[in-house]
Design a protein around this motif. Sequence first.
Motif, PDB file in Angstrom:
ATOM      1  N   THR A  52       4.156  -8.746  -5.624  1.00 32.01           N
ATOM      2  CA  THR A  52       3.512  -9.981  -6.068  1.00 32.01           C
ATOM      3  C   THR A  52       2.099 -10.102  -5.492  1.00 32.01           C
ATOM      4  N   GLY A  53       1.758  -9.185  -4.608  1.00 30.83           N
ATOM      5  CA  GLY A  53       0.420  -9.212  -3.996  1.00 30.83           C
ATOM      6  C   GLY A  53      -0.562  -8.337  -4.751  1.00 30.83           C
ATOM      7  N   THR A  54      -1.346  -7.585  -4.005  1.00 31.91           N
ATOM      8  CA  THR A  54      -2.296  -6.650  -4.620  1.00 31.91           C
ATOM      9  C   THR A  54      -1.854  -5.228  -4.302  1.00 31.91           C
ATOM     10  N   PRO A  55      -1.024  -4.632  -5.180  1.00 34.47           N
ATOM     11  CA  PRO A  55      -0.553  -3.280  -4.878  1.00 34.47           C
ATOM     12  C   PRO A  55      -1.667  -2.247  -4.981  1.00 34.47           C
ATOM     13  N   VAL A  56      -1.708  -1.366  -3.988  1.00 34.84           N
ATOM     14  CA  VAL A  56      -2.776  -0.366  -3.951  1.00 34.84           C
ATOM     15  C   VAL A  56      -2.179   1.026  -3.720  1.00 34.84           C
ATOM     16  N   GLN A  57      -2.592   1.967  -4.544  1.00 35.66           N
ATOM     17  CA  GLN A  57      -2.253   3.364  -4.285  1.00 35.66           C
ATOM     18  C   GLN A  57      -3.433   4.006  -3.572  1.00 35.66           C
ATOM     19  N   VAL A  58      -3.145   4.641  -2.457  1.00 34.81           N
ATOM     20  CA  VAL A  58      -4.198   5.256  -1.656  1.00 34.81           C
ATOM     21  C   VAL A  58      -4.117   6.766  -1.836  1.00 34.81           C
ATOM     22  N   TYR A  59      -5.143   7.330  -2.405  1.00 33.63           N
ATOM     23  CA  TYR A  59      -5.178   8.779  -2.584  1.00 33.63           C
ATOM     24  C   TYR A  59      -5.887   9.433  -1.405  1.00 33.63           C
ATOM     25  N   GLU A  60      -5.318  10.526  -0.903  1.00 33.59           N
ATOM     26  CA  GLU A  60      -6.071  11.351   0.053  1.00 33.59           C
ATOM     27  C   GLU A  60      -6.942  12.279  -0.776  1.00 33.59           C
ATOM     28  N   ARG A  61      -8.203  11.978  -0.841  1.00 40.34           N
ATOM     29  CA  ARG A  61      -9.170  12.691  -1.696  1.00 40.34           C
ATOM     30  C   ARG A  61      -8.897  12.443  -3.177  1.00 40.34           C
ATOM     31  N   TRP A 101       0.836  -1.193   0.000  1.00 38.96           N
ATOM     32  CA  TRP A 101       0.000   0.000   0.000  1.00 38.96           C
ATOM     33  C   TRP A 101       0.872   1.245   0.000  1.00 38.96           C
ATOM     34  N   GLU A 102       0.544   2.160  -0.881  1.00 41.98           N
ATOM     35  CA  GLU A 102       1.328   3.391  -0.932  1.00 41.98           C
ATOM     36  C   GLU A 102       0.392   4.589  -0.923  1.00 41.98           C
ATOM     37  N   VAL A 103       0.662   5.538  -0.020  1.00 43.82           N
ATOM     38  CA  VAL A 103      -0.209   6.702   0.112  1.00 43.82           C
ATOM     39  C   VAL A 103       0.295   7.857  -0.753  1.00 43.82           C
ATOM     40  N   ILE A 104      -0.607   8.449  -1.498  1.00 40.77           N
ATOM     41  CA  ILE A 104      -0.298   9.683  -2.228  1.00 40.77           C
ATOM     42  C   ILE A 104      -0.952  10.801  -1.424  1.00 40.77           C
ATOM     43  N   ALA A 105      -0.144  11.531  -0.696  1.00 42.37           N
ATOM     44  CA  ALA A 105      -0.685  12.556   0.213  1.00 42.37           C
ATOM     45  C   ALA A 105      -1.239  13.740  -0.575  1.00 42.37           C
ATOM     46  N   GLU A 106      -2.172  14.422   0.070  1.00 38.30           N
ATOM     47  CA  GLU A 106      -2.739  15.624  -0.549  1.00 38.30           C
ATOM     48  C   GLU A 106      -1.663  16.730  -0.560  1.00 38.30           C
ATOM     49  N   PRO A 107      -1.499  17.423  -1.690  1.00 42.02           N
ATOM     50  CA  PRO A 107      -0.386  18.399  -1.763  1.00 42.02           C
ATOM     51  C   PRO A 107      -0.717  19.739  -1.096  1.00 42.02           C
ATOM     52  N   ILE A 108      -1.170  19.685   0.153  1.00 36.04           N
ATOM     53  CA  ILE A 108      -1.645  20.903   0.829  1.00 36.04           C
ATOM     54  C   ILE A 108      -0.530  21.936   1.014  1.00 36.04           C
TER      55      ILE A 108
END
Length: 259
Positions: free
Chosen positions: A117-126, A47-54
């Motif tokens: 090799t799993g289920t890669p997920v990008q997590v967007y904040e908004r 899991w990788e978070v893409i933070a909000e560019p505040i």
Amino acid sequence: LFSSSVVYRASSHMSKSNEIKRVSIEGNIAVGKSTFAKLLQNAGQDWEVIAEPISKWQNVDQTTPQTVNCPQQSSSNLLQMMYHDPKRWSYTFQTFSCMSRMRTQLQPPPARLLQSTGTPVQVYERSVYSDRYIFALNMFELGCINSTEWAVYQDWHSFLIEQFGHRIQLEGIIYLRASPQTCMERLGKRGRVEEQGIQLDYLEKLHTKHEDWLVSKSTKVHFEHLAKVPVLILDAEVEFEKDSKIQDNLLTKVRHFFN
Ligand code: TTP
């Protein structure tokens, strides 16, 4: 009030390959989106978070090639300007926040995620959708964005989604749901300077916008795919930041949503 969590299963809509999935975390101001995003990031290496560019909104770089020789300040706080004079700055703010979000979310994913090799997920904040259907729409309804600005906003927003939307297409939305009163308390505790003038009434309006879009689905959305994106509703009324049992419970629901 929000005791139960409602799950619309995401898995059947998701591709079976280990392509990267994208999910956005939505919810009112100060509900705890970034705290929850960090929880997800720490829960698994896929899991990788893409933070909000505040910070970009708080420091708009004015030293473009055209202005570099002008005696101007080198950055300005557009978030502060918008809260200080919403009629003057809401359109500009909504334009810049959406453009900067799109630019950030369009960045290529890290190699670590591509090799997973799993289920890669990008997590967007908004997402670019809450930009439009929560904030910009609300500002239009409040009269802080006029009808010409709203027409222009919708025109370029639709165009950009048509051009780039496939690269940031969501497979799921996680809605952190809490009462406006709770968000108001959390907002007060964190003390972000620009937000000090926010009234409960404003959070109530944003709450209704989230409910219309993600629960009753009465918001008219303009993108066919968006209306079909599954939504996981999580109860964020309870304090989850320091309670590992509640965190585990929430994470289990998220895993269930993806499997
Ligand atoms: P949020 O995107 O709600 O981020 P947050 O830091 O409040 O999230 P959380 O505490 O849940 O982690 O809003 C950031 C600030 O930007 C907030 O003051 C609201 C403002 N904002 C707008 O005014 N218009 C917009 O379109 C967006 C995305 C934010």
